[in-house]
Design an enzyme around this catalytic site. Structure first.
Site, PDB file in Angstrom:
ATOM      1  N   TYR A 241      -1.473   7.739   6.490  1.00 25.31           N
ATOM      2  CA  TYR A 241       0.087   7.697   5.658  1.00 25.31           C
ATOM      3  C   TYR A 241       1.258   7.220   7.419  1.00 25.31           C
ATOM      4  O   TYR A 241       1.715   7.598   7.899  1.00 25.31           O
ATOM      5  CB  TYR A 241       0.784   9.147   4.753  1.00 25.31           C
TER       6      TYR A 241
ATOM      7  N   LYS B 168      -1.137   3.891   3.913  1.00 20.80           N
ATOM      8  CA  LYS B 168       0.142   3.894   3.111  1.00 20.80           C
ATOM      9  C   LYS B 168       1.415   3.308   4.695  1.00 20.80           C
ATOM     10  O   LYS B 168       1.686   4.388   5.166  1.00 20.80           O
ATOM     11  CB  LYS B 168       0.959   4.870   2.186  1.00 20.80           C
TER      12      LYS B 168
ATOM     13  N   SER C 210       4.737   2.474   5.473  1.00 23.10           N
ATOM     14  CA  SER C 210       5.747   2.768   4.775  1.00 23.10           C
ATOM     15  C   SER C 210       6.829   2.362   6.110  1.00 23.10           C
ATOM     16  O   SER C 210       7.230   3.504   6.955  1.00 23.10           O
ATOM     17  CB  SER C 210       6.224   4.217   4.276  1.00 23.10           C
TER      18      SER C 210
ATOM     19  N   SER D  18       9.006   5.803  -4.638  1.00 15.31           N
ATOM     20  CA  SER D  18       9.654   6.834  -5.037  1.00 15.31           C
ATOM     21  C   SER D  18      10.042   5.889  -6.378  1.00 15.31           C
ATOM     22  O   SER D  18      11.050   6.243  -7.559  1.00 15.31           O
ATOM     23  CB  SER D  18      10.603   7.123  -4.563  1.00 15.31           C
TER      24      SER D  18
END
Length: 308
Positions: free
Chosen positions: A142, A172, A174, A217
């Protein structure tokens, strides 16, 4: 390891529902699962991450949430990824063992961010110790440098990673550094890694350079609209895909100017879904009533290309 279907499409970064007094609210998760599947067309979840306030929860709370998502998602969700990252290596290992024992589809971990790894080998050593506690479970790194401050490029990290972490499945991602993401995808075409993008307002750009899907989200309440964007991109109908991305961006730009974070995400999810998400845990504080009124009015005012 048994061959596994590649994860593509949308993954909802789940919110942790809480009671008004700040305890985790497990009984609403069944309703939450049904809402994601039936209303948002989302069948993959990422539990106990940033949106889920994972690092503000106790180890026991994180285990209870993971168990409930796996249990309620049985025969309904395709993938339940459990985030097991922690500042303490033994705690992260304990969470990894637990996730494996309850049948999680995969695990993920952020870099430790108080005492930070500054070199690739330091970060790999930490991740290897976590992943090895769940030797039959796919593992995702992540990558979220805006919050961790760990800026080791993923392109560098992936070089030879399966030699150290045989269960390594993907990232992931981000971060807004699309050059790093592009290099990751270009250099690892033969590895069958999965690249899941984590900056919702830039997803279309990530898809264009080869991202497999996304964790975010907004897919809790804009999952169905984003799925239509993915369909348009796949046709390909770039003009239609752009319309969906621009409208998502318009909403996010509006709420970011008001002050937007996990607490505000909880408020939006509450009024969109009707499921009470409750307050965030301190030091985060509740979204203001002014934010809720303005955000709802803005979301209601958007005219989507599908007419809904």
């Amino acid at each position: 390891m048994t061959p596994r279907k590649k994860l593509r499409g949308l993954v909802a970064a789940t919110i942790t529902p809480m009671t008004p007094d700040g305890q985790i609210n497990l009984p609403v998760i069944g309703q939450y699962v049904d809402y994601l599947v039936s209303k948002q067309n989302v069948k993959n979840v990422f539990v106990n991450g940033t949106t889920g306030e994972g690092l503000s929860l106790t180890i026991q709370e994180r285990k209870q949430l993971a168990e409930e998502w796996v249990h309620q998602g049985k025969d309904k969700l395709d993938h339940v990824i459990v985030h097991v990252g922690a500042l303490s290596l033994p705690e992260s290992q304990e969470l990894a063992r637990h996730a494996a024992a309850i049948g999680a589809s995969a695990i993920a971990a952020i870099a430790p961010f108080f005492f930070k790894p500054t070199k690739k080998d330091e970060l790999i050593a930490f991740l290897e110790k976590v992943a090895s506690e769940a030797p039959a479970v796919p593992f995702y790194y992540y990558h979220i440098p805006p919050l961790t401050g760990v800026k080791i490029r993923v392109e560098e990290l992936l070089d030879g990673i399966r030699e150290r972490i045989p269960t390594f499945q993907g990232v992931k991602f981000s971060d807004t550094d699309l050059l790093d993401l592009a290099q990751c995808i270009n250099k690892n075409e033969g590895e069958q890694f999965e690249f899941l993008y984590g900056v919702d307002e830039q997803l279309l750009s990530a898809l264009a350079i080869g991202a497999d899907g996304a964790v975010g989200s907004t897919y809790n309440y804009l999952g169905q609209k984003t799925a239509l964007m993915l369909q348009a991109f796949a046709k390909p109908d770039l003009a239609l895909a752009q319309k969906y991305q621009f409208l998502t961006g318009e909403f996010l730009s509006f709420v970011i100017k008001l002050g937007f974070g996990v607490a505000q995400t909880k408020a939006i999810m509450t009024f969109v879904s009707g499921i009470p998400m409750g307050p965030p845990r301190l030091p985060l504080v509740d979204a203001s009533e002014e934010f809720i009124v303005k955000a709802k009015a803005k979301l209601d005012s958007i005219v989507w290309p599908d007419g809904d």
